[in-house]
Design a protein around this motif. Structure first.
Motif, PDB file in Angstrom:
ATOM      1  N   UNK A   1       7.529  -5.629 -35.139  1.00 19.83           N
ATOM      2  CA  UNK A   1       7.044  -6.877 -35.682  1.00 19.83           C
ATOM      3  C   UNK A   1       8.177  -7.701 -36.274  1.00 19.83           C
ATOM      4  N   UNK A   2       9.120  -7.039 -36.988  1.00 16.80           N
ATOM      5  CA  UNK A   2      10.203  -7.782 -37.613  1.00 16.80           C
ATOM      6  C   UNK A   2      11.056  -8.529 -36.604  1.00 16.80           C
ATOM      7  N   UNK A   3      11.250  -7.942 -35.422  1.00 21.17           N
ATOM      8  CA  UNK A   3      12.022  -8.632 -34.390  1.00 21.17           C
ATOM      9  C   UNK A   3      11.228  -9.803 -33.827  1.00 21.17           C
ATOM     10  N   UNK A   4       9.952  -9.631 -33.614  1.00 16.91           N
ATOM     11  CA  UNK A   4       9.106 -10.671 -33.061  1.00 16.91           C
ATOM     12  C   UNK A   4       8.956 -11.841 -34.029  1.00 16.91           C
ATOM     13  N   UNK A   5       8.885 -11.577 -35.306  1.00 18.47           N
ATOM     14  CA  UNK A   5       8.683 -12.639 -36.286  1.00 18.47           C
ATOM     15  C   UNK A   5       9.824 -13.643 -36.264  1.00 18.47           C
ATOM     16  N   UNK A   6      11.022 -13.191 -35.895  1.00 17.97           N
ATOM     17  CA  UNK A   6      12.161 -14.112 -35.855  1.00 17.97           C
ATOM     18  C   UNK A   6      12.025 -15.142 -34.732  1.00 17.97           C
ATOM     19  N   UNK A   7      11.119 -14.914 -33.801  1.00 24.43           N
ATOM     20  CA  UNK A   7      10.847 -15.919 -32.772  1.00 24.43           C
ATOM     21  C   UNK A   7       9.987 -17.056 -33.323  1.00 24.43           C
ATOM     22  N   UNK A   9       9.755 -17.820 -37.071  1.00 24.67           N
ATOM     23  CA  UNK A   9      10.221 -18.402 -38.329  1.00 24.67           C
ATOM     24  C   UNK A   9      11.724 -18.250 -38.457  1.00 24.67           C
ATOM     25  N   UNK A  10      12.281 -19.067 -39.317  1.00 28.33           N
ATOM     26  CA  UNK A  10      13.727 -19.072 -39.535  1.00 28.33           C
ATOM     27  C   UNK A  10      14.148 -17.902 -40.430  1.00 28.33           C
ATOM     28  N   UNK A  11      15.397 -17.526 -40.286  1.00 27.85           N
ATOM     29  CA  UNK A  11      15.953 -16.418 -41.064  1.00 27.85           C
ATOM     30  C   UNK A  11      15.872 -16.694 -42.567  1.00 27.85           C
ATOM     31  N   UNK A  12      16.024 -17.950 -42.974  1.00 31.91           N
ATOM     32  CA  UNK A  12      15.984 -18.247 -44.408  1.00 31.91           C
ATOM     33  C   UNK A  12      14.611 -17.935 -45.019  1.00 31.91           C
ATOM     34  N   UNK A  13      13.557 -18.006 -44.221  1.00 29.76           N
ATOM     35  CA  UNK A  13      12.222 -17.667 -44.715  1.00 29.76           C
ATOM     36  C   UNK A  13      12.114 -16.154 -44.903  1.00 29.76           C
ATOM     37  N   UNK A  14      12.627 -15.412 -43.946  1.00 33.08           N
ATOM     38  CA  UNK A  14      12.632 -13.947 -44.063  1.00 33.08           C
ATOM     39  C   UNK A  14      13.460 -13.527 -45.275  1.00 33.08           C
ATOM     40  N   UNK A  15      14.621 -14.142 -45.443  1.00 31.50           N
ATOM     41  CA  UNK A  15      15.471 -13.845 -46.600  1.00 31.50           C
ATOM     42  C   UNK A  15      14.774 -14.218 -47.908  1.00 31.50           C
ATOM     43  N   UNK A  16      14.080 -15.345 -47.898  1.00 25.45           N
ATOM     44  CA  UNK A  16      13.361 -15.776 -49.100  1.00 25.45           C
ATOM     45  C   UNK A  16      12.238 -14.812 -49.449  1.00 25.45           C
ATOM     46  N   UNK A 124      -5.433  -2.152 -36.462  1.00 27.73           N
ATOM     47  CA  UNK A 124      -4.508  -1.491 -35.547  1.00 27.73           C
ATOM     48  C   UNK A 124      -3.090  -1.988 -35.766  1.00 27.73           C
ATOM     49  N   UNK A 125      -2.126  -1.206 -35.316  1.00 30.15           N
ATOM     50  CA  UNK A 125      -0.721  -1.607 -35.414  1.00 30.15           C
ATOM     51  C   UNK A 125      -0.421  -2.820 -34.541  1.00 30.15           C
ATOM     52  N   UNK A 126      -1.185  -2.995 -33.475  1.00 24.79           N
ATOM     53  CA  UNK A 126      -0.956  -4.093 -32.545  1.00 24.79           C
ATOM     54  C   UNK A 126      -1.467  -5.427 -33.072  1.00 24.79           C
ATOM     55  N   UNK A 127      -2.241  -5.400 -34.145  1.00 31.46           N
ATOM     56  CA  UNK A 127      -2.875  -6.626 -34.622  1.00 31.46           C
ATOM     57  C   UNK A 127      -1.853  -7.691 -35.036  1.00 31.46           C
ATOM     58  N   UNK A 128      -0.784  -7.300 -35.687  1.00 33.74           N
ATOM     59  CA  UNK A 128       0.208  -8.275 -36.141  1.00 33.74           C
ATOM     60  C   UNK A 128       0.778  -9.060 -34.965  1.00 33.74           C
ATOM     61  N   UNK A 129       1.130  -8.366 -33.907  1.00 35.57           N
ATOM     62  CA  UNK A 129       1.661  -9.052 -32.721  1.00 35.57           C
ATOM     63  C   UNK A 129       0.575  -9.895 -32.067  1.00 35.57           C
ATOM     64  N   UNK A 136       0.091 -18.542 -33.956  1.00 31.35           N
ATOM     65  CA  UNK A 136       1.336 -18.250 -34.674  1.00 31.35           C
ATOM     66  C   UNK A 136       1.266 -18.504 -36.187  1.00 31.35           C
ATOM     67  N   UNK A 137       0.598 -19.557 -36.610  1.00 29.54           N
ATOM     68  CA  UNK A 137       0.506 -19.824 -38.044  1.00 29.54           C
ATOM     69  C   UNK A 137      -0.245 -18.697 -38.759  1.00 29.54           C
ATOM     70  N   UNK A 138      -1.364 -18.270 -38.179  1.00 26.58           N
ATOM     71  CA  UNK A 138      -2.105 -17.157 -38.756  1.00 26.58           C
ATOM     72  C   UNK A 138      -1.287 -15.876 -38.675  1.00 26.58           C
ATOM     73  N   UNK A 139      -0.574 -15.670 -37.592  1.00 25.84           N
ATOM     74  CA  UNK A 139       0.272 -14.486 -37.443  1.00 25.84           C
ATOM     75  C   UNK A 139       1.356 -14.428 -38.505  1.00 25.84           C
ATOM     76  N   UNK A 140       1.928 -15.569 -38.836  1.00 27.46           N
ATOM     77  CA  UNK A 140       2.934 -15.616 -39.899  1.00 27.46           C
ATOM     78  C   UNK A 140       2.284 -15.267 -41.237  1.00 27.46           C
ATOM     79  N   UNK A 141       1.084 -15.788 -41.456  1.00 35.55           N
ATOM     80  CA  UNK A 141       0.345 -15.440 -42.666  1.00 35.55           C
ATOM     81  C   UNK A 141       0.109 -13.935 -42.740  1.00 35.55           C
ATOM     82  N   UNK A 142      -0.315 -13.350 -41.631  1.00 33.11           N
ATOM     83  CA  UNK A 142      -0.583 -11.907 -41.631  1.00 33.11           C
ATOM     84  C   UNK A 142       0.702 -11.107 -41.842  1.00 33.11           C
ATOM     85  N   UNK A 143       1.807 -11.566 -41.266  1.00 32.30           N
ATOM     86  CA  UNK A 143       3.105 -10.942 -41.509  1.00 32.30           C
ATOM     87  C   UNK A 143       3.413 -10.977 -43.005  1.00 32.30           C
TER      88      UNK A 143
END
Length: 173
Positions: A1-7, A9-16, A124-129, A136-143
């Protein structure tokens, strides 16, 4: 999931988010919260009591409507009622500035609402992806939600900031 999320959102959001979760400094928490919340739109202001009160009202109305309008099987009708009761208690606590007291309840409410919306798939583990790919907006929220601990010993202000981000998304969803 962490690799997919970078597709998505920007790195600065992950860092934040990492700063938000690890810092105890309210200035860093506030700044990081604004960056993370920017993924869900603009206008996030945790420093204004008036804005926070409006957000709480909007969150409660929108989440109540979402819960009530979600079609469920007969066995989940009682769960809808339970969630609405938990939501009322949660909102009463945060209106009394008891953010730290209700963090675990908040996470539970979110998980229950997502279950109502998506059923067993949400567990399930697959739900995030899946969530990222269908919305994508909801997926980012779930992440974001999945990045939060189930329990914490954070300050009231940090709990407030963390919960307001999720509330901001749900108030505008």
């Amino acid at each position: 999931m962490n690799e997919l999320i970078t597709d998505f959102i920007e790195k600065n959001v992950i860092d934040s988010l990492q700063t938000l979760l690890s810092s105890a400094e309210i200035s860093e928490i506030s700044k990081s919260a604004v960056v993370v919340a920017s993924q869900f739109g603009s206008g996030f202001d945790i420093s204004s009591d008036e804005s926070v009160q409006k957000l709480i009202i909007s969150f409660k109305k929108n989440l109540t409507l979402l819960i009530q309008k979600t079609w469920v099987d007969n066995e989940d009708v009682s769960l809808k009622e339970e969630i609405l009761v938990k939501l009322d208690k949660y909102c009463a606590s945060i209106e009394n500035n008891k953010w730290s007291d209700v963090f675990a309840s908040f996470i539970s409410i979110l998980a229950d609402v997502i279950y109502l919306m998506f059923g067993d798939m949400s567990k399930t583990e697959e739900f995030a992806e899946y969530a990222l790919r269908i919305d994508p907006e909801f997926g980012i929220f779930w992440w974001y939600v999945n990045s939060l601990p189930k329990k914490n010993e954070w300050s009231n202000e940090k709990n407030k900031a963390v919960m307001l981000i999720a509330m901001f998304f749900l108030a505008n969803y």
